[in-house]
Structure formats: C-alpha cells, structure tokens
Design a protein around this motif. Structure first.
Motif, short mmCIF file in Angstrom:
data_model
loop_
_atom_site.label_atom_id
_atom_site.label_comp_id
_atom_site.label_asym_id
_atom_site.label_seq_id
_atom_site.Cartn_x
_atom_site.Cartn_y
_atom_site.Cartn_z
N SER A 120 32.05 -40.52 73.01
CA SER A 120 31.79 -39.20 73.16
C SER A 120 32.23 -38.86 74.36
O SER A 120 32.28 -39.47 75.37
N ALA A 121 32.12 -37.47 74.70
CA ALA A 121 32.80 -36.58 75.81
C ALA A 121 31.62 -36.95 76.87
O ALA A 121 30.46 -36.85 76.51
N PRO A 122 31.84 -37.39 78.18
CA PRO A 122 30.94 -37.41 79.18
C PRO A 122 30.24 -36.33 79.50
O PRO A 122 30.96 -35.19 79.27
N THR A 123 28.93 -36.39 79.79
CA THR A 123 28.26 -35.20 80.43
C THR A 123 28.89 -34.70 81.78
O THR A 123 29.62 -35.74 82.39
N PRO A 124 28.87 -33.59 82.17
CA PRO A 124 29.34 -33.40 83.63
C PRO A 124 29.02 -34.28 84.75
O PRO A 124 29.77 -34.75 85.46
N GLU A 125 27.74 -34.86 84.65
CA GLU A 125 27.21 -35.64 85.73
C GLU A 125 28.04 -36.77 85.47
O GLU A 125 28.31 -37.64 86.47
N GLU A 126 28.01 -37.45 84.16
CA GLU A 126 28.87 -38.70 84.05
C GLU A 126 30.38 -38.57 84.38
O GLU A 126 30.82 -39.60 84.71
N ALA A 127 30.96 -37.52 84.19
CA ALA A 127 32.16 -37.33 84.77
C ALA A 127 32.44 -37.55 86.28
O ALA A 127 33.35 -37.99 86.67
N VAL A 128 31.46 -36.95 86.76
CA VAL A 128 31.57 -36.80 88.43
C VAL A 128 31.01 -38.15 89.03
O VAL A 128 31.78 -38.34 90.07
N GLU A 129 30.26 -39.06 88.25
CA GLU A 129 29.64 -39.94 89.09
C GLU A 129 30.65 -41.11 89.29
O GLU A 129 30.80 -41.61 90.64
N PRO A 130 31.75 -41.23 88.57
CA PRO A 130 32.80 -42.45 89.46
C PRO A 130 33.55 -41.77 90.38
O PRO A 130 33.99 -42.67 91.30
N ASP A 131 33.71 -40.31 90.62
CA ASP A 131 34.37 -40.17 91.63
C ASP A 131 33.40 -39.98 93.00
O ASP A 131 33.86 -40.08 94.07
N ARG A 132 32.05 -40.05 92.57
CA ARG A 132 31.12 -40.10 93.79
C ARG A 132 31.02 -41.55 94.39
O ARG A 132 30.38 -41.85 95.64
N ARG A 133 31.49 -42.51 93.75
CA ARG A 133 31.32 -43.93 94.43
C ARG A 133 31.88 -44.18 95.62
O ARG A 133 33.35 -43.70 95.74
N PRO A 134 31.78 -45.26 96.46
CA PRO A 134 32.81 -45.63 97.44
C PRO A 134 34.05 -45.68 96.93
O PRO A 134 34.29 -46.37 95.77
N HIS A 135 35.17 -45.44 97.48
CA HIS A 135 36.60 -45.75 97.04
C HIS A 135 37.16 -46.68 97.93
O HIS A 135 38.53 -46.62 98.01
N GLY A 136 36.54 -47.44 98.58
CA GLY A 136 37.20 -48.52 99.38
C GLY A 136 37.88 -49.48 98.59
O GLY A 136 37.95 -49.68 97.54
#
Length: 160
Positions: free
Chosen positions: A144-160
């Motif tokens: 199912s479509a992610p909630t807005p919070e679920e959609a943003v969560e991967p982008d907030r993780r460290p990106h190293g």
C-alpha cells in the motif's frame, strides 16, 4: 522563466548519464526551452507542501532550497517559496542542485531554517544512486502507499 520541481528518479540499476554526470533536470529544461530555470520544491514531498507550509516567521517553519543562475530568477523563486509557506534557502546554482536530489541528506527531510546548509554540504554524489536504488526497491515491495512519515523516513537516515 521555468520553475523546475522535478527530480531524476530512475528505476534501480538504470543509469541516466546526463543526470549522473551532473546535468540536472533544471539545466536540461533551461537549454531546451531557452529560458532561465529555478530549481525549487523538489526537496519536499507533496504531503509536505500540503501540510507544512505556514505563514512567515513562526518557529519550526520548514526550509526549502532554491537554486537559480540569475539574481532575478533566484529572487522570484525565493519569493514564491516564501509565499507558499516555507523559508527559502539560497542553494546556489542549478548545477549544484544534485546536492538535494533523491537520497541525499537534503532531499525530503523537512529541514528547519538552520539545517539546509549542513545537509547540502553532506551530499555525496557517488553514493546517491545506490541510496536511491535501495529506496526505490524498498518502496516496490510495499503493498500500500506509504504514509507521509514512512515516505520521508528513509531520507532522514544517515546517507554515508
């Protein structure tokens, strides 16, 4: 003038040479249309634009980066971002807007007015395609479509 809100988001494993070699959408659009381009709103989800825009100057107002090659285009872009309820952040030229493409630290993380500079500086051009592919693959498994919070969560993780 063109206001470019788009992002290059190819499927995992795909390579769009112009984008990965630094020719972001804004520059390609400006060349094709013969008009200056402003890159804005691409670092926010649609839900962010709908729910986080607030009148000027309250604490916690989200910041959105704006990039343009000319002072006039930058002024227009920053004014429109401000009028839409976000603090505009001068992110330099469109050629540098790869710093807020999918899966870089400034992409869809709803930064505060003090956060964009640090997030843009932390961008790693060589790592972004790998992070983008991982995110796209994860979203492809959702039923199912992610909630807005679920959609943003991967982008907030460290990106190293």
């Amino acid at each position: 003038m063109v206001i470019d809100t788009s992002d290059c988001f190819p499927q995992p494993g795909d390579r769009i040479e112009a984008a990965e070699d630094g020719r972001v959408e804004s520059l390609r659009a400006a060349e094709r249309l013969g008009r200056p381009a402003v890159k804005a709103w691409n670092a926010a989800l649609a839900g962010t634009s709908q729910t986080r825009g607030v009148p000027a100057a309250p604490p916690g107002r989200s910041a959105l980066p704006v990039a343009a090659d000319s002072g006039e285009a930058r002024h227009v872009g920053m004014r429109l971002v401000d009028e839409s309820g976000f603090d505009p952040y001068d992110a330099g030229a469109p050629a540098d807007s790869w710093r807020r493409q999918p899966m870089t630290p400034a992409y869809c993380t709803e930064p505060s007015p003090r956060d964009p500079e640090q997030a843009l500086a932390a961008a790693d051009r060589s790592a972004a395609p790998r992070h983008r592919d991982r995110r796209t693959s994860r979203f492809a498994t959702l039923t199912s479509a992610p909630t807005p919070e679920e959609a943003v969560e991967p982008d907030r993780r460290p990106h190293g």
